[in-house]
Design a protein around this motif. Structure first.
Motif, mmCIF file in Angstrom:
data_model
loop_
_atom_site.group_PDB
_atom_site.id
_atom_site.type_symbol
_atom_site.label_atom_id
_atom_site.label_comp_id
_atom_site.label_asym_id
_atom_site.label_seq_id
_atom_site.Cartn_x
_atom_site.Cartn_y
_atom_site.Cartn_z
ATOM 1 N N THR A 103 0.825 -1.211 0.000
ATOM 2 C CA THR A 103 0.000 0.000 0.000
ATOM 3 C C THR A 103 0.861 1.263 0.000
ATOM 4 O O THR A 103 0.751 2.084 -0.918
ATOM 5 C CB THR A 103 -0.977 -0.011 1.189
ATOM 6 O OG1 THR A 103 -1.858 -1.137 1.051
ATOM 7 C CG2 THR A 103 -1.799 1.267 1.230
ATOM 8 N N PRO A 104 1.750 1.485 0.985
ATOM 9 C CA PRO A 104 2.609 2.678 0.890
ATOM 10 C C PRO A 104 3.653 2.558 -0.206
ATOM 11 O O PRO A 104 4.028 3.559 -0.819
ATOM 12 C CB PRO A 104 3.271 2.739 2.269
ATOM 13 C CG PRO A 104 3.256 1.337 2.775
ATOM 14 C CD PRO A 104 1.997 0.730 2.234
ATOM 15 N N ILE A 144 4.366 5.540 -2.939
ATOM 16 C CA ILE A 144 5.669 6.218 -2.924
ATOM 17 C C ILE A 144 6.456 5.918 -4.192
ATOM 18 O O ILE A 144 7.155 6.790 -4.725
ATOM 19 C CB ILE A 144 6.460 5.801 -1.664
ATOM 20 C CG1 ILE A 144 5.751 6.328 -0.417
ATOM 21 C CG2 ILE A 144 7.892 6.325 -1.721
ATOM 22 C CD1 ILE A 144 6.330 5.825 0.884
ATOM 23 N N THR A 174 12.497 7.391 2.021
ATOM 24 C CA THR A 174 11.081 7.044 2.154
ATOM 25 C C THR A 174 10.869 5.617 2.643
ATOM 26 O O THR A 174 9.921 5.350 3.393
ATOM 27 C CB THR A 174 10.363 7.221 0.807
ATOM 28 O OG1 THR A 174 11.084 6.514 -0.222
ATOM 29 C CG2 THR A 174 10.272 8.688 0.430
ATOM 30 N N LEU A 231 9.870 3.472 6.996
ATOM 31 C CA LEU A 231 8.794 2.489 6.960
ATOM 32 C C LEU A 231 9.304 1.115 7.395
ATOM 33 O O LEU A 231 8.597 0.362 8.072
ATOM 34 C CB LEU A 231 8.198 2.407 5.557
ATOM 35 C CG LEU A 231 7.397 3.633 5.108
ATOM 36 C CD1 LEU A 231 6.941 3.473 3.660
ATOM 37 C CD2 LEU A 231 6.194 3.861 6.013
#
Length: 532
Positions: A288-289, A293, A331, A335
């Protein structure tokens, strides 16, 4: 060529449309996964579905996905022609592709038991029978995959980006609706054999209905744009048809090779109870992220790499490669810290309700940790692959992907015994690390040297920052658990929110001390996105 100028959108504008639509689709996809988890947990229905969906899902990604071969072929050919030529060309290609994929559908229906046994030789009853039935129900997705891919390409060629990017939410809505009806019908008897049988059918039918819905919405927009309707057309001699097939056929073969590793992982997973379901749930959280990104990084980077492909621009190209890699680290690494340190709270908040209990969370959380560890290597490899595409070299990444098939199988065999389900994820991470190193080695030779030492120091600094951030977030989460507990959803959300905020805050403070120019670039892009 068309004599009528089309209103053009900027690259940033297109990327924003795609990013927003992708975010909406991902949100609905998350709700769909939560509904599946609540209905079936990590039991036989989801394990069966993970295998039954392999071939239809592969075709949807390969043929029906944005940037897939069908999409790319249609865009590249239609962009060179007048709009009046589009409808006959699209209708002829649709007829040809549908005929071929209809044969694939019939084969999937007739030989579903054989395909399931090949994909999952270790799958036991009742999951095997459920998987066979689900595959037979979802077999028409083969035809729909081609139609959806053609629709993506046709609509993008007519400067429509919103509907193609947001249309996957229709599939999610169909599955959610079907599971809602199942819940009303079953009255909460989630462990009964009849519920398992009926739920398996509902999940497969919902998936098929969602794809039909997605295609119909695209077809309506396609017809309104004058880019072809639903009709049979057999004009094989159209020059554009031959050109589309020349692009489509080799691109399909090349893209298909990249998905063989998924089959290999699932082959080994079939011998581990609930492994396929755990991989499905955890992989979706990470993707999902990662999907959002990656669009933010890769979409602007490819044209930049392409403009700098000439040898006289290689000094600037090296700077841009560094930017791509460090933006990826900036990024992905925070996470990674969050997914590793907070895997259990994340899984509990997202999935733990009804049929998905605490035991299921303990099965999924270690797999999520493994996936989180590999996020940087996955996206960094994609950045480097785009550099090769910009240099006009698609052969090197393809050769590496072929070698990776064998490397992945070997690592699966070696790591699955030591780490069980997470070992399959570690094998994929190992393949990505090898690919990234191999691509860097080739680029270092081709571009007459890269400042790998300088890049390595920056990446080590970012990795160290993520480790400290992860430890800080874990400490906050552990302390919350000891003092306040996490017995209800509100406490779980507050615990997770605070721990994530601490992780991001620590990472931001430490990264600011590194004084990397890429930090300013990332902040600038985020401000642009948030300001729109």
């Amino acid at each position: 060529m068309s004599d009528k100028p089309k209103p053009s959108r900027s690259l940033a504008g297109i990327a924003s449309i795609v990013a927003i639509a992708t975010l909406i689709s991902k949100i609905f996809g998350l709700v769909r996964e939560q509904a599946i988890a609540a209905a079936f947990g990590v039991g036989p229905v989801v394990n069966a579905y993970a295998y039954a969906y392999v071939i239809p899902g592969f075709l949807l990604i390969l043929l029906g996905g944005i940037n897939g071969p069908f999409h790319s072929a249609l865009v590249s050919v239609l962009a060179k022609r007048d709009k009046s030529e589009a409808a006959p060309l699209v209708e002829t290609v649709t007829t040809l592709v549908s005929g071929i994929l209809l044969l694939v559908t019939i084969i999937l229906i007739l030989f579903a038991p054989t395909f399931i046994d090949i994909l999952a030789p270790g799958l036991e009853e009742p999951a095997r029978s459920l998987a066979v039935q689900q595959l037979q129900i979802m077999a028409p997705l083969a035809v729909l995959a081609g139609l959806i891919g053609i629709g993506f390409g046709t609509l993008n060629a007519s400067d429509q980006y919103w509907l193609p990017s947001v249309s996957p939410l229709f599939s999610s809505l169909a599955v959610i609706g079907g599971l809602g009806i199942l819940a009303l019908y079953s009255g909460g008897q989630v462990n009964q054999p009849e519920y398992i049988r009926l739920g398996s059918i509902v999940l497969a039918v919902g998936t098929l209905a969602g794809a039909i819905w997605q295609w119909v919405m695209q077809l309506i927009a396609q017809s309104r744009s004058g880019m072809g309707r639903l009709r049979l057309r057999f004009n094989w001699q159209l020059p554009g048809v031959k050109e589309v097939m020349r692009v489509m056929a080799p691109a399909t073969l090349s893209s298909g090779m990249l998905h063989i590793n998924v089959y290999t992982d699932l082959f080994f997973a079939s011998f581990i109870p609930n492994a396929a379901a755990a991989m499905r749930y955890s992989n979706f959280i990470v993707l999902t992220p990662l999907g959002i990104i990656s669009n933010m990084i890769l979409v602007p980077m490819l044209p930049v790499f392409s403009r700098l492909a000439a040898p006289e621009n290689w000094v600037e190209l090296k700077v841009r490669i560094r930017q791509g890699l460090l933006l990826t680290a900036l990024t992905m690494l925070p996470l990674t810290a969050i997914f590793i340190s907070l895997s259990v709270p994340i899984v509990r908040v997202i999935y733990e309700r009804y049929a998905f209990g605490a035991e299921a969370s303990q099965i999924v959380a270690p797999v999520l940790m493994a996936y989180g560890f590999g996020m940087f290597f996955y996206l960094a490899r994609d950045v480097l692959v785009r550099v090769f595409y910009a240099l006009g070299d698609g052969e090197t990444p393809f050769r590496i992907s072929i070698a990776n098939i064998f490397i992945n199988a070997l690592l699966d065999y070696l790591l699955v015994n030591a780490f069980a389900t997470p070992g399959l994820v570690f094998a994929t991470i190992g393949v990505n690390i090898i690919s990234m190193s191999w691509l860097l080695w080739v680029l270092n030779r081709r571009l007459h040297g890269l400042p790998l030492g300088e890049w390595g120091i920056a990446l080590v600094g970012l990795a160290g920052s993520s480790v400290v951030a992860g430890l800080g977030s874990w400490g906050v989460s552990w302390g919350w658990q000891q003092v306040l507990g996490s017995e209800n959803l509100l406490l779980q959300v507050l615990q997770l929110s605070l721990a994530m905020s601490v992780a991001l805050g620590i990472f931001a403070v430490l990264v600011a001390r590194l004084k990397l120019p890429e930090v300013d670039i990332l902040v600038s892009r985020l401000r642009q996105k948030l300001g729109k």
